[in-house]
Design a protein around this motif. Structure first.
Motif, mmCIF file in Angstrom:
data_model
loop_
_atom_site.group_PDB
_atom_site.id
_atom_site.type_symbol
_atom_site.label_atom_id
_atom_site.label_comp_id
_atom_site.label_asym_id
_atom_site.label_seq_id
_atom_site.Cartn_x
_atom_site.Cartn_y
_atom_site.Cartn_z
ATOM 1 N N ALA A 170 -8.862 -4.988 -0.636
ATOM 2 C CA ALA A 170 -8.172 -3.664 -0.486
ATOM 3 C C ALA A 170 -7.555 -3.390 -1.818
ATOM 4 O O ALA A 170 -7.462 -2.089 -2.209
ATOM 5 C CB ALA A 170 -7.186 -3.721 0.688
ATOM 6 N N ALA A 171 -6.846 -4.229 -2.447
ATOM 7 C CA ALA A 171 -6.108 -4.079 -3.833
ATOM 8 C C ALA A 171 -7.208 -3.580 -4.865
ATOM 9 O O ALA A 171 -7.007 -2.518 -5.475
ATOM 10 C CB ALA A 171 -5.619 -5.400 -4.206
ATOM 11 N N GLU A 172 -8.463 -4.387 -4.915
ATOM 12 C CA GLU A 172 -9.504 -3.956 -5.732
ATOM 13 C C GLU A 172 -10.059 -2.464 -5.573
ATOM 14 O O GLU A 172 -10.204 -1.959 -6.578
ATOM 15 C CB GLU A 172 -10.546 -4.986 -5.582
ATOM 16 C CG GLU A 172 -10.416 -6.366 -6.376
ATOM 17 C CD GLU A 172 -11.443 -7.298 -5.984
ATOM 18 O OE1 GLU A 172 -12.453 -7.044 -5.597
ATOM 19 O OE2 GLU A 172 -11.543 -8.406 -6.517
ATOM 20 N N LEU A 173 -10.189 -2.143 -4.404
ATOM 21 C CA LEU A 173 -10.611 -0.817 -3.688
ATOM 22 C C LEU A 173 -9.648 0.346 -4.242
ATOM 23 O O LEU A 173 -9.903 1.186 -4.591
ATOM 24 C CB LEU A 173 -10.813 -0.912 -2.367
ATOM 25 C CG LEU A 173 -11.614 0.461 -1.744
ATOM 26 C CD1 LEU A 173 -13.097 0.340 -2.672
ATOM 27 C CD2 LEU A 173 -12.082 0.147 -0.368
ATOM 28 N N ILE A 174 -8.297 -0.053 -3.747
ATOM 29 C CA ILE A 174 -7.271 0.786 -4.137
ATOM 30 C C ILE A 174 -7.203 1.128 -5.834
ATOM 31 O O ILE A 174 -6.878 2.179 -6.205
ATOM 32 C CB ILE A 174 -6.056 0.463 -3.881
ATOM 33 C CG1 ILE A 174 -5.884 0.401 -2.266
ATOM 34 C CG2 ILE A 174 -4.734 1.267 -4.490
ATOM 35 C CD1 ILE A 174 -4.631 -0.112 -1.697
ATOM 36 N N LEU A 180 -8.506 7.176 -2.262
ATOM 37 C CA LEU A 180 -9.096 6.931 -1.013
ATOM 38 C C LEU A 180 -7.755 6.698 0.029
ATOM 39 O O LEU A 180 -6.754 6.379 -0.294
ATOM 40 C CB LEU A 180 -9.746 5.595 -0.894
ATOM 41 C CG LEU A 180 -11.105 5.434 -1.535
ATOM 42 C CD1 LEU A 180 -11.615 4.159 -1.631
ATOM 43 C CD2 LEU A 180 -11.842 6.418 -0.911
ATOM 44 N N SER A 181 -8.003 7.419 1.290
ATOM 45 C CA SER A 181 -7.033 7.256 2.298
ATOM 46 C C SER A 181 -6.766 5.870 2.788
ATOM 47 O O SER A 181 -7.645 4.961 2.415
ATOM 48 C CB SER A 181 -7.370 8.234 3.300
ATOM 49 O OG SER A 181 -8.643 7.818 4.006
ATOM 50 N N VAL A 199 -0.530 -3.126 1.087
ATOM 51 C CA VAL A 199 -0.919 -3.807 -0.014
ATOM 52 C C VAL A 199 -0.841 -2.558 -1.088
ATOM 53 O O VAL A 199 -0.247 -2.777 -2.181
ATOM 54 C CB VAL A 199 -2.504 -3.565 0.137
ATOM 55 C CG1 VAL A 199 -3.192 -3.958 -1.263
ATOM 56 C CG2 VAL A 199 -2.750 -4.876 1.260
ATOM 57 N N ARG A 200 -0.929 -1.411 -0.765
ATOM 58 C CA ARG A 200 -0.682 -0.189 -1.748
ATOM 59 C C ARG A 200 0.575 -0.144 -2.352
ATOM 60 O O ARG A 200 1.049 -0.067 -3.481
ATOM 61 C CB ARG A 200 -1.088 1.234 -1.084
ATOM 62 C CG ARG A 200 -1.028 2.198 -2.137
ATOM 63 C CD ARG A 200 -1.029 3.478 -1.349
ATOM 64 N NE ARG A 200 -2.274 3.867 -0.790
ATOM 65 C CZ ARG A 200 -3.393 4.445 -1.184
ATOM 66 N NH1 ARG A 200 -3.472 4.804 -2.324
ATOM 67 N NH2 ARG A 200 -4.401 4.429 -0.356
ATOM 68 N N LYS A 220 0.157 -8.687 -16.114
ATOM 69 C CA LYS A 220 0.598 -7.266 -15.986
ATOM 70 C C LYS A 220 -0.439 -6.420 -15.042
ATOM 71 O O LYS A 220 -1.319 -6.394 -15.312
ATOM 72 C CB LYS A 220 0.746 -6.549 -17.365
ATOM 73 C CG LYS A 220 1.282 -5.147 -17.186
ATOM 74 C CD LYS A 220 1.149 -4.565 -18.599
ATOM 75 C CE LYS A 220 1.942 -3.165 -18.329
ATOM 76 N NZ LYS A 220 2.122 -2.500 -19.787
ATOM 77 N N PRO A 221 0.272 -6.108 -13.942
ATOM 78 C CA PRO A 221 -0.718 -5.338 -12.883
ATOM 79 C C PRO A 221 -1.185 -4.261 -13.544
ATOM 80 O O PRO A 221 -0.944 -3.558 -14.411
ATOM 81 C CB PRO A 221 0.359 -4.940 -11.793
ATOM 82 C CG PRO A 221 1.607 -4.750 -12.530
ATOM 83 C CD PRO A 221 1.612 -5.856 -13.591
ATOM 84 N N GLN A 222 -2.562 -4.192 -13.252
ATOM 85 C CA GLN A 222 -3.363 -2.867 -13.475
ATOM 86 C C GLN A 222 -2.839 -1.775 -13.042
ATOM 87 O O GLN A 222 -2.660 -1.437 -11.878
ATOM 88 C CB GLN A 222 -4.933 -3.110 -13.360
ATOM 89 C CG GLN A 222 -5.784 -1.773 -13.794
ATOM 90 C CD GLN A 222 -7.206 -2.160 -13.197
ATOM 91 O OE1 GLN A 222 -7.611 -3.205 -12.886
ATOM 92 N NE2 GLN A 222 -8.001 -1.278 -13.470
#
Length: 318
Positions: A170-174, A180-181, A199-200, A220-222
């Motif tokens: 889910a993190a990769e997709l976000i 995306l909803s 997750v978001r 560092k987060p993307q």
């Protein structure tokens, strides 16, 4: 009592044939409640009995009152199934009506159900016993129950116990498509929209997508690649035309609830320019609060849509 149980035929059973071994009440009958039943006028509701063992599932106090009155027979509904399922029915019945189970009794019942139904999710056990899912999870851990790789939820769907892989996907997709909803991500990954929401939120705070405490990501987060939404696409011609057809339908237009629904749709059917104006005029100090309200309303609408879909499927099947 559940509708399917109420629909069972009522029969007369000899009191001497019945026992109360399935009762989730560790302290037995409550004398005051029995006294109340003895003073009640008219017939008491039928008790619920497990046919294979003749154990009382629901109606321990009614059975006691019948014995004290000297009755030889009592009205009952008979159910089949396993003994463990009969105990589940007993717990369900005793937390929904009559004299409620104590918290201690509900916890004892949860421990027993975890043992007989280890494949059930914490939420499903919680819905039966009337305690929180967190309390069920704690009881499961105390009992040393390692659990299955997957569990069955209240809706009958099988879900993995370890959701870390789903959260990672889910993190990769976000990150790849922030527009995306929640429901779109949930459907693609196979997790719940509420998990996607979590997750978001973790990604926005720079945290790991898995609930491993408040530990920050080592790297560092993307950053989420946020782009200004194209509000011009929010209300397209097809949906506006559908709204007009709904407004003309007498089933909605001539009923109070229908008119309420139409007003709600109309409020959300503003054009892209108006959406943008509203967005940019939210006071900075209220952005997070308004965003929370918006997400909660979106969750309510999503739940509303899901229930309508389920109702449509049930009507089609019927």
């Amino acid at each position: 009592m559940r509708d399917d149980l109420v629909a069972l035929p009522v029969v007369e059973i000899e009191v001497s044939r019945l026992s109360s071994a399935y009762s989730p009440r560790t302290s037995g009958e409550d004398p005051e409640h029995v006294e109340t039943l003895l003073s009640a006028e008219g017939d008491l509701p039928p008790i619920l009995v497990h046919r294979p063992t003749m154990q009382v599932i629901d109606g321990l106090h009614r059975l006691k009152a019948a014995r004290l009155r000297g009755d030889s027979k009592i009205l009952a509904r008979l159910v089949d199934g396993t003994e463990s399922d009969a105990f589940v029915l007993a717990v369900e019945a005793n937390i929904r009506h009559g004299l409620p189970l104590s918290l201690t009794d509900r916890k004892h019942a949860a421990v027993q159900i975890i043992g007989t139904h280890p494949q059930w999710s914490d939420r499903r056990v919680a819905s039966v016993t009337g305690i929180s899912a967190g309390t069920v999870a704690d009881l499961r851990r105390r009992g040393g129950e390692n659990g299955n790789e997957a569990r069955i939820g209240r809706d009958g769907r099988i879900r993995p116990v370890d959701g870390s892989e789903g959260r990672r996907l889910a993190a990769e997709l976000i990150r790849s498509d922030p527009g995306l909803s929640l429901r779109q991500v949930a459907k693609q990954v196979g997790i719940s929209p509420e998990t996607v929401r979590d997750v978001r939120g973790r990604l926005e705070r720079g945290e790991s997508p898995t609930p491993d405490g408040s530990r920050r990501l080592q790297a560092k987060p993307q950053p989420l690649r946020w782009t200004e939404p194209d509000f011009g696409r929010v209300v397209d011609r097809d949906r506006l035309a559908m709204l007009e057809r709904l407004k003309a339908d007498p089933a909605l237009r001539l009923t109070e609830t229908g008119r309420t629904l139409l007003r709600m749709f109309a409020m959300h059917s503003i054009d892209g320019q108006e959406w943008g104006r509203v967005l940019h005029n939210v006071p900075p100090h209220l952005c997070s609060t308004v965003a929370g309200f918006a997400r909660e309303h979106a969750r309510v609408w999503a739940e509303f849509a899901d229930r309508l879909d389920n109702r449509a499927s049930d009507l089609a099947a019927g």
